[in-house]
Design an enzyme around this catalytic site. Sequence first.
Site, PDB file in Angstrom:
ATOM      1  N   SER A  18     -14.178   4.206  -4.666  1.00  0.00           N
ATOM      2  CA  SER A  18     -15.197   5.174  -5.056  1.00  0.00           C
ATOM      3  C   SER A  18     -16.081   5.525  -3.848  1.00  0.00           C
ATOM      4  O   SER A  18     -16.428   6.689  -3.633  1.00  0.00           O
ATOM      5  CB  SER A  18     -16.040   4.595  -6.186  1.00  0.00           C
ATOM      6  OG  SER A  18     -17.058   5.487  -6.504  1.00  0.00           O
TER       7      SER A  18
ATOM      8  N   THR B 109     -15.321   5.592  -0.663  1.00  0.00           N
ATOM      9  CA  THR B 109     -14.658   6.504   0.287  1.00  0.00           C
ATOM     10  C   THR B 109     -14.530   7.889  -0.358  1.00  0.00           C
ATOM     11  O   THR B 109     -14.757   8.910   0.293  1.00  0.00           O
ATOM     12  CB  THR B 109     -13.271   5.976   0.712  1.00  0.00           C
ATOM     13  OG1 THR B 109     -12.574   5.493  -0.437  1.00  0.00           O
ATOM     14  CG2 THR B 109     -13.372   4.884   1.735  1.00  0.00           C
TER      15      THR B 109
ATOM     16  N   ARG C 191     -16.504   9.223  -2.426  1.00  0.00           N
ATOM     17  CA  ARG C 191     -17.821   9.879  -2.411  1.00  0.00           C
ATOM     18  C   ARG C 191     -18.185  10.426  -1.034  1.00  0.00           C
ATOM     19  O   ARG C 191     -19.122  11.216  -0.900  1.00  0.00           O
ATOM     20  CB  ARG C 191     -18.888   8.886  -2.878  1.00  0.00           C
ATOM     21  CG  ARG C 191     -18.788   8.569  -4.356  1.00  0.00           C
ATOM     22  CD  ARG C 191     -19.685   7.419  -4.724  1.00  0.00           C
ATOM     23  NE  ARG C 191     -19.232   6.798  -5.966  1.00  0.00           N
ATOM     24  CZ  ARG C 191     -20.039   6.463  -6.975  1.00  0.00           C
ATOM     25  NH1 ARG C 191     -21.323   6.686  -6.885  1.00  0.00           N
ATOM     26  NH2 ARG C 191     -19.550   5.882  -8.040  1.00  0.00           N
TER      27      ARG C 191
ATOM     28  N   ASP D 140       6.630  -0.345  -3.777  1.00  0.00           N
ATOM     29  CA  ASP D 140       7.821  -0.855  -4.461  1.00  0.00           C
ATOM     30  C   ASP D 140       7.835  -2.371  -4.424  1.00  0.00           C
ATOM     31  O   ASP D 140       7.310  -2.990  -3.480  1.00  0.00           O
ATOM     32  CB  ASP D 140       9.076  -0.331  -3.747  1.00  0.00           C
ATOM     33  CG  ASP D 140       9.169   1.179  -3.828  1.00  0.00           C
ATOM     34  OD1 ASP D 140       9.615   1.677  -4.859  1.00  0.00           O
ATOM     35  OD2 ASP D 140       8.763   1.855  -2.854  1.00  0.00           O
TER      36      ASP D 140
ATOM     37  N   THR E  82       0.828   3.010   5.214  1.00  0.00           N
ATOM     38  CA  THR E  82       0.424   4.243   5.879  1.00  0.00           C
ATOM     39  C   THR E  82      -0.476   5.034   4.936  1.00  0.00           C
ATOM     40  O   THR E  82      -0.188   5.166   3.746  1.00  0.00           O
ATOM     41  CB  THR E  82       1.661   5.069   6.288  1.00  0.00           C
ATOM     42  OG1 THR E  82       2.297   4.414   7.393  1.00  0.00           O
ATOM     43  CG2 THR E  82       1.274   6.484   6.727  1.00  0.00           C
ATOM     44  N   LEU E  83      -1.586   5.512   5.474  1.00  0.00           N
ATOM     45  CA  LEU E  83      -2.555   6.291   4.699  1.00  0.00           C
ATOM     46  C   LEU E  83      -2.398   7.758   5.073  1.00  0.00           C
ATOM     47  O   LEU E  83      -2.297   8.084   6.261  1.00  0.00           O
ATOM     48  CB  LEU E  83      -3.977   5.822   5.032  1.00  0.00           C
ATOM     49  CG  LEU E  83      -4.219   4.317   4.975  1.00  0.00           C
ATOM     50  CD1 LEU E  83      -5.571   3.969   5.602  1.00  0.00           C
ATOM     51  CD2 LEU E  83      -4.165   3.838   3.550  1.00  0.00           C
ATOM     52  N   GLU E  84      -2.356   8.610   4.065  1.00  0.00           N
ATOM     53  CA  GLU E  84      -2.242  10.059   4.327  1.00  0.00           C
ATOM     54  C   GLU E  84      -3.642  10.615   4.106  1.00  0.00           C
ATOM     55  O   GLU E  84      -4.020  10.956   2.982  1.00  0.00           O
ATOM     56  CB  GLU E  84      -1.231  10.664   3.359  1.00  0.00           C
ATOM     57  CG  GLU E  84       0.160  10.023   3.441  1.00  0.00           C
ATOM     58  CD  GLU E  84       0.599   9.345   2.146  1.00  0.00           C
ATOM     59  OE1 GLU E  84      -0.115   9.457   1.136  1.00  0.00           O
ATOM     60  OE2 GLU E  84       1.650   8.695   2.155  1.00  0.00           O
TER      61      GLU E  84
ATOM     62  N   TYR F 103      13.212  -3.291  -2.824  1.00  0.00           N
ATOM     63  CA  TYR F 103      12.955  -2.287  -1.786  1.00  0.00           C
ATOM     64  C   TYR F 103      13.458  -2.745  -0.417  1.00  0.00           C
ATOM     65  O   TYR F 103      13.988  -1.969   0.350  1.00  0.00           O
ATOM     66  CB  TYR F 103      11.457  -1.975  -1.723  1.00  0.00           C
ATOM     67  CG  TYR F 103      11.160  -0.802  -0.813  1.00  0.00           C
ATOM     68  CD1 TYR F 103      11.489   0.491  -1.203  1.00  0.00           C
ATOM     69  CD2 TYR F 103      10.578  -0.986   0.442  1.00  0.00           C
ATOM     70  CE1 TYR F 103      11.248   1.568  -0.377  1.00  0.00           C
ATOM     71  CE2 TYR F 103      10.323   0.089   1.273  1.00  0.00           C
ATOM     72  CZ  TYR F 103      10.665   1.368   0.862  1.00  0.00           C
ATOM     73  OH  TYR F 103      10.419   2.438   1.687  1.00  0.00           O
TER      74      TYR F 103
HETATM   75  N1  LIG Z   1       0.491   5.857   0.746  1.00  0.00           N
HETATM   76  C1  LIG Z   1       1.534   5.034   0.811  1.00  0.00           C
HETATM   77  C2  LIG Z   1       2.407   4.902  -0.288  1.00  0.00           C
HETATM   78  C3  LIG Z   1       3.485   4.036  -0.158  1.00  0.00           C
HETATM   79  N2  LIG Z   1       3.662   3.343   0.992  1.00  0.00           N
HETATM   80  C4  LIG Z   1       4.804   2.441   1.148  1.00  0.00           C
HETATM   81  C5  LIG Z   1       5.006   1.536  -0.061  1.00  0.00           C
HETATM   82  C6  LIG Z   1       6.280   1.981  -0.680  1.00  0.00           C
HETATM   83  O1  LIG Z   1       7.011   0.852  -1.141  1.00  0.00           O
HETATM   84  C7  LIG Z   1       6.989   2.696   0.454  1.00  0.00           C
HETATM   85  C8  LIG Z   1       7.862   3.812  -0.005  1.00  0.00           C
HETATM   86  O2  LIG Z   1       7.108   4.679  -0.818  1.00  0.00           O
HETATM   87  P1  LIG Z   1       7.849   5.728  -1.753  1.00  0.00           P
HETATM   88  O3  LIG Z   1       8.911   5.043  -2.562  1.00  0.00           O
HETATM   89  O4  LIG Z   1       6.820   6.540  -2.454  1.00  0.00           O
HETATM   90  O5  LIG Z   1       8.507   6.631  -0.603  1.00  0.00           O
HETATM   91  P2  LIG Z   1       9.889   7.394  -0.509  1.00  0.00           P
HETATM   92  O6  LIG Z   1      10.532   7.492  -1.854  1.00  0.00           O
HETATM   93  O7  LIG Z   1       9.630   8.632   0.231  1.00  0.00           O
HETATM   94  O8  LIG Z   1      10.679   6.405   0.447  1.00  0.00           O
HETATM   95  P3  LIG Z   1      11.924   5.433   0.129  1.00  0.00           P
HETATM   96  O9  LIG Z   1      13.112   6.326   0.059  1.00  0.00           O
HETATM   97  O10 LIG Z   1      11.951   4.480   1.271  1.00  0.00           O
HETATM   98  O11 LIG Z   1      11.605   4.769  -1.209  1.00  0.00           O
HETATM   99  O12 LIG Z   1       5.959   3.217   1.288  1.00  0.00           O
HETATM  100  C9  LIG Z   1       2.783   3.479   2.055  1.00  0.00           C
HETATM  101  O13 LIG Z   1       2.943   2.844   3.100  1.00  0.00           O
HETATM  102  N3  LIG Z   1       1.739   4.337   1.940  1.00  0.00           N
END
Ligand SMILES: Nc1ccn([C@H]2C[C@H](O)[C@@H](COP(=O)(O)OP(=O)(O)OP(=O)(O)O)O2)c(=O)n1
Length: 178
Positions: free
Chosen positions: A95, A97, A99, A112, A120-122, A153
Amino acid sequence: MILSDKRILEEIDKGTIIIEPFKRECLGTNSYDVHLGKYLATYKSRVLDAKAHNEIEHFEIPKDGYILHPGTLYLGVTLEYTETHAHVPFLEGKSSTGRLGIDIHATAGKGDVGFCNTWTLEISVAQPVKIYAGMPIGQLIYFAVEGNIETMYNTKGNAKYNNKTTRPVESMMWKNKF
Ligand SMILES: Nc1ccn([C@H]2C[C@H](O)[C@@H](COP(=O)(O)OP(=O)(O)OP(=O)(O)O)O2)c(=O)n1
């Protein structure tokens, strides 16, 4: 069902959940707070191509912070390395971040069973905001899985994001066949 703080601790004792570094004070009622790692990255090209390998440039967040601007996707990374062997981990924002207008994932919050890596953060922002390495950035929550798992995974042939790293990882969509 979401794991409680006590259950998360039990799973850590069993080794089915690993969070490194782990600090007891970061454990909430039913979540664990994660922090921003020191590396950020941006795509080299302004126009991305979902079929191509879009390359990124990494840079370090300076000690006195770094200002993020709207209109750019920043890839960040958690300070914490995690392993989750028996539950489904989800990365959520906080919350505090939110805000500040900071989004930490663009659609993908689910992890998974078997995911072993930093996250990884987008990152995108609603208005300019200065961020700092080590600041609280999100939280992990853990769901119990219903049923047996055939393909973890980490053994899946197409698991794209399980190579251990302390840096953000770009989209590997180009490895998908479509
Ligand atoms: N914001 C995020 C979301 C997920 N992950 C990691 C955790 C997940 O176990 C892995 C794969 O995520 P997804 O299954 O959503 O990704 P894809 O389906 O694109 O990849 P894959 O084919 O490897 O499953 O990435 C991450 O680092 N950052």
